[in-house]
Design a protein around this motif. Structure first.
Motif, PDB file in Angstrom:
ATOM      1  N   GLU A 153      53.884  72.653 101.918  1.00  0.00           N
ATOM      2  CA  GLU A 153      52.837  72.236 102.860  1.00  0.00           C
ATOM      3  C   GLU A 153      52.705  70.717 102.892  1.00  0.00           C
ATOM      4  O   GLU A 153      52.308  70.137 103.908  1.00  0.00           O
ATOM      5  N   THR A 154      53.013  70.048 101.817  1.00  0.00           N
ATOM      6  CA  THR A 154      52.835  68.601 101.754  1.00  0.00           C
ATOM      7  C   THR A 154      54.116  67.828 102.043  1.00  0.00           C
ATOM      8  O   THR A 154      54.051  66.634 102.279  1.00  0.00           O
ATOM      9  N   LYS A 155      55.259  68.488 102.009  1.00  0.00           N
ATOM     10  CA  LYS A 155      56.527  67.797 102.240  1.00  0.00           C
ATOM     11  C   LYS A 155      56.940  67.910 103.698  1.00  0.00           C
ATOM     12  O   LYS A 155      56.640  68.888 104.367  1.00  0.00           O
ATOM     13  N   LYS A 156      57.659  66.873 104.166  1.00  0.00           N
ATOM     14  CA  LYS A 156      58.206  66.898 105.506  1.00  0.00           C
ATOM     15  C   LYS A 156      59.450  67.767 105.516  1.00  0.00           C
ATOM     16  O   LYS A 156      60.224  67.752 104.567  1.00  0.00           O
ATOM     17  N   LYS A 157      59.634  68.559 106.546  1.00  0.00           N
ATOM     18  CA  LYS A 157      60.842  69.363 106.655  1.00  0.00           C
ATOM     19  C   LYS A 157      62.031  68.455 106.899  1.00  0.00           C
ATOM     20  O   LYS A 157      61.938  67.480 107.635  1.00  0.00           O
TER      21      LYS A 157
END
Length: 164
Positions: A153-157
């Motif tokens: 949820e906190t990381k960029k894809k």
């Protein structure tokens, strides 16, 4: 006497010394488990949950001092008896080793009493005891605990199409 008889005599003396030590210190534990590490929760009240060396030294008993004197004297005699041809230097070196061992041993015993792993009624009377620890925190989703580098949820894809 042969070396085998000397070895048997030394083991016999060591076993009786450990049994006598456990009776002098007032512990009712068998001689085979006196040097084992304590596992699990303490069986006695915890006097201090993180004792320093000063705390341990302040909690020494007369039996601890007697143990230091006794082991220093016993190792001096051992060094003198087996130190031929240089009896006195060997006895002095052996007594230094015995004194060092005894100091480490009584610090370990005092720490065990402070942490509640050994009988510690005099220490509880002298210093008091630590209150029971607080119950574990219940997880509240409103206040997440940071773990690792964060979740998805906190990381960029990652866009794998732009990489060559």
């Amino acid at each position: 006497p042969t070396s085998l008889h000397r070895r048997e005599l030394r083991l016999l003396l060591l076993g009786s010394f450990i049994r006598r030590l456990s009776s002098v210190q007032g512990t009712k534990i068998p001689h085979s488990s006196i040097l084992k590490m304590a596992y699990g929760d303490p069986k006695f009240p915890v006097v201090k949950d993180d004792p320093t060396v000063d705390d341990c030294i302040k909690s020494f008993r007369w039996s601890d001092y007697a143990f230091v004197v006794g082991s220093t004297a016993a190792t001096w005699v051992y060094g003198y008896a087996y130190g031929w041809p240089a009896r006195r230097p060997t006895a002095s070196a052996a007594s230094t080793i015995g004194f060092t061992f005894a100091c480490f041993f009584i610090i370990q015993n005092a720490q065990g009493r402070m942490l509640g792993y050994r009988e510690n009624a005099p220490e509880v009377k002298k210093f008091g005891y630590v209150a029971q620890p607080l119950p574990p925190r219940v997880f509240d989703p409103r206040f997440p605990v940071a773990v690792g580098q964060g979740g998805m949820e906190t990381k960029k894809k990652i866009d794998w199409t732009t990489h060559a």
